[in-house]
Write a protein that holds these residues in place. Sequence first.
Motif, short mmCIF file in Angstrom:
data_model
loop_
_atom_site.label_atom_id
_atom_site.label_comp_id
_atom_site.label_asym_id
_atom_site.label_seq_id
_atom_site.Cartn_x
_atom_site.Cartn_y
_atom_site.Cartn_z
N THR A 55 0.84 -1.20 0.00
CA THR A 55 0.00 0.00 0.00
C THR A 55 0.87 1.25 0.00
N THR A 79 -9.99 -6.16 -7.61
CA THR A 79 -8.68 -6.21 -6.99
C THR A 79 -8.85 -6.04 -5.49
N ALA A 82 -6.63 -2.04 -1.45
CA ALA A 82 -5.49 -1.14 -1.32
C ALA A 82 -5.17 -0.43 -2.63
N VAL A 125 -3.56 -3.77 -12.46
CA VAL A 125 -3.13 -4.78 -11.49
C VAL A 125 -2.85 -6.06 -12.27
N ALA A 153 1.76 -6.31 -6.94
CA ALA A 153 1.73 -6.96 -5.62
C ALA A 153 1.62 -8.48 -5.74
N TYR A 177 3.75 -8.84 1.70
CA TYR A 177 2.84 -9.37 2.72
C TYR A 177 2.98 -10.90 2.76
#
Length: 366
Positions: A55, A79, A82, A125, A153, A177
């Motif tokens: 983020t 998505t 964030a 994304v 991500a 993450y």
Amino acid sequence: MIPISQPAIGEDEIQDVVAVLRSGHLVQGPKVEALEQQFSDWCGVKHAVAVNSGTAALHIALHACGIGPGDEVITTPFTFVATANAILMTGARPVFADIDERTFNVSPESIERALSNKTKAILPVNLFGYPADYRALRAIAERHSLRIVEDAAQSVDAVFDGRKSGNLGDVGCFSFYATKNLMAGEGGMITTNDPDLFERARLFRHHGQSPERRYEYSGLGYNYRMSDVHATIALGQLRRLKQYTEKRREYAALYSDALRDIHGIVLPKESENVSHVFHQYTIRILSNAKLSRDGVQKMLMERGIQSQIYYPKPLFTSLHLRNGALLSEYPTTERMTGEVLSIPVHPALKREDVEYISHILQELLG
Ligand SMILES: *Cc1c(COP(=O)(O)O)cnc(C)c1O
């Protein structure tokens, strides 16, 4: 139970983290620098800036591109939240485009329809580890002088037209993450070839303060720094990333082979110019399948297999992201929220787990 995700942590990483703890140097330091160096090499870009979440990476990247109040950024409603929240953090307005049912990624035609004279950037994304259509996206960006911020991500190590994810737009944003393909518990990274974006990103990460001029501030900044403890975990993961990606691709191929003849489901496909990294292996269960999507999820759970619906709702159904968007303008997104189911594909699985899950799916849907 077979979990949908599980970090694969090596003994070497544990030893390395213990060594950092004993060293007493926990904050951003030599490990972060080593990670930035190795990660930029990995992606084939000139610069990388390590931060403490995906983020934060998105917020910094948009800020570095000069996005702010009055601007619009076009993104996907299919998505994790964030992606769109990072646009709001800059004061700009997220504008949603519909998606392509083959890749689950934002559709270039739908982006064209969403353009206005306030549009400053596109935020695609690479969902589930599959890159968006950057040939078409770059053509749109060039025609309208837009920046491309890549939400990478879920797509570390993915390839499009021979280029690694992180090197497909103006800036790449990664998350480390715990569930991601390369993880540090929490963390993130920005990648770019642009020296100005790199400099702006570095300042914004640390209160607007340049490392060379202490107590001089170029403007508002945040504390988005990564710790050396987290960088050490990410360095260990990076050593095994190639092996982890190969495992994910191997398990995906096993599923695709075992499930290919089942009526009423759609399996992930890979174009020739793309290498998918299968952050998720996501199947579509259509209305003519033997069992409903939610029925399959329930039966899998009864057999000890966790599955997930990524994502059950388009983002604009949340009040803070609504912006007047109507569900009827996003027919593909709406349909996908009702059809998708992600099944375990992470490298901590054994081959027998994948065979067992395939077998159960054949039993339920075949
Ligand atoms: C995980 C994720 C993020 C956010 O990353 P954090 O590290 O959790 O802040 C952003 N976008 C997508 C697509 C993600 O999957």
